[in-house]
Design an enzyme around this catalytic site. Sequence first.
Site, PDB file in Angstrom:
ATOM      1  N   ASP A  61       0.845  -1.194   0.000  1.00  0.00           N
ATOM      2  CA  ASP A  61       0.000   0.000   0.000  1.00  0.00           C
ATOM      3  C   ASP A  61       0.882   1.247   0.000  1.00  0.00           C
ATOM      4  OD1 ASP A  61      -1.759   2.074   0.644  1.00  0.00           O
ATOM      5  OD2 ASP A  61      -2.899   0.839   2.059  1.00  0.00           O
ATOM      6  N   SER A 127      -7.287  14.433 -13.955  1.00  0.00           N
ATOM      7  CA  SER A 127      -8.373  14.080 -14.865  1.00  0.00           C
ATOM      8  C   SER A 127      -9.019  15.339 -15.416  1.00  0.00           C
ATOM      9  CB  SER A 127      -9.414  13.271 -14.084  1.00  0.00           C
ATOM     10  OG  SER A 127     -10.620  13.189 -14.804  1.00  0.00           O
ATOM     11  N   TYR A 152     -14.849  11.489  -6.179  1.00  0.00           N
ATOM     12  CA  TYR A 152     -13.660  11.123  -6.967  1.00  0.00           C
ATOM     13  C   TYR A 152     -13.046  12.372  -7.610  1.00  0.00           C
ATOM     14  CZ  TYR A 152     -10.917   9.792 -11.027  1.00  0.00           C
ATOM     15  OH  TYR A 152      -9.918   9.717 -11.965  1.00  0.00           O
ATOM     16  N   LYS A 156      -9.285  14.647  -7.070  1.00  0.00           N
ATOM     17  CA  LYS A 156      -8.306  15.088  -8.090  1.00  0.00           C
ATOM     18  C   LYS A 156      -8.088  16.600  -7.970  1.00  0.00           C
ATOM     19  CE  LYS A 156      -7.498  11.098  -9.893  1.00  0.00           C
ATOM     20  NZ  LYS A 156      -6.214  10.450  -9.674  1.00  0.00           N
TER      21      LYS A 156
END
Length: 337
Positions: A61, A127, A152, A156
């Site tokens: 991780d 993104s 989400y 970003k």
Amino acid sequence: MNKNILVTGGLGYIGSHTCVELISAGYTPIILDDLSNCKESVHARIQTITQKNNIPFVRGDVCNRNLLDNIFSEYKPLAVMHFAGSKAVGESIQKPLLYYRNNLETTLSLLETMQNYNVKSFIFSSSATVYGEDNTPPLVEDMKTGSVTNPYGRTKYMIEEILKDLHIAEKDWSITILRYFNPVGADASAMIGEDPNGVPNNLMPYIAKVASGELSELKIFGNDYNTADGTGIRDYIHVTDLAKGHVAALEKKGEESGLHIYNLGTGNGLSVMEVLKSYQETSGVTIPYIITGRRDGDLAASYACADKARQELGWSAKKNIHDMTLDSWNWIKSGNS
Ligand code: NAD
Ligand code: UD1
């Protein structure tokens, strides 16, 4: 000379293709992945494609600081490419804490470890979603960002803001933010590709599963947008072009201090119907579809202005929609997924 690049999430869809391009360009990716959204067999396939059999893979991780210490001590990476994170928009609405933890904590753990080891070259997977709803395409890097509609996308945007603050405080960092448009397709070898868990959310993998008979029909989310054929327009980019964009960013900006932001897109928008038509032509399969209502949070059109990456990185996307649908279809048919 050491050409080690730490690649987090390097066995995932975009990370694995980038590892192939890094190796082809003479770098050694040090792959760190916890296998939460990929298969370990991708490691062997990267080595088969590149005919290199000593590519390090560490299972773990990115939030594990002790593990990061061990990796930085042993491999002394020149730069970090950070792909690891959680990426499903719908799931992020159901499990926001998971998304904030996995996306923010991985990034903070990496950046603090980089500080400790004086490694200051960072390339981040952002993104086009950060452009949100307020901008009209073609989307340009200096447009206002932040009107994102889901956790989400917010991770970003938040990470981009963290990176901007870091750059203000510490001028010796080289930070490159790459804003991906819609990555699709697969390596030409058909040995690696996109392998989503469960029913895909995104258009191209969904079409692929209808073409292969695994799903019965495509649902087109609305044909009443203000576009030429009424269906949504996106900037689809072949994943190999996207991967090469990372190598260009590393080579052109990886040692140049500052904060650099680039769109990675083709600059061309295609409608859902155009993608469907191309997939039918390349596969030779008739793909059943129905028109349903719009999906929440969808935009009519999103495509890049691709000028800045071309001018400053000397990079532009080369592959067209035929290449994208053909490589997707070859990947699905190969049975390697
Ligand atoms: P992916 O899920 O295929 O790859 C991510 C990889 O990271 C997986 O292999 C997963 O096992 C690993 N991972 C996740 N959390 C981890 C952790 N805590 N520690 C170690 N490994 C971990 O996703 P992808 O499509 O390759 O996307 C890569 C990056 O690009 C992500 O940050 C994603 O948000 C971003 N991105 C993707 C798209 C897209 O359409 N695919 C678009 C824009 C941005
Ligand atoms: C989606 C995410 C975005 C994320 C991106 C990459 C949403 C609202 N947006 O973007 O945040 O960064 O994926 O992972 O989820 N479509 C259909 N039928 C389908 C699937 C898609 O008609 O089964 C249409 C969509 O309405 C859209 C186009 O196809 O017009 C592309 O959709 P998709 O591949 O999901 O990408 P984005 O919507 O751009």
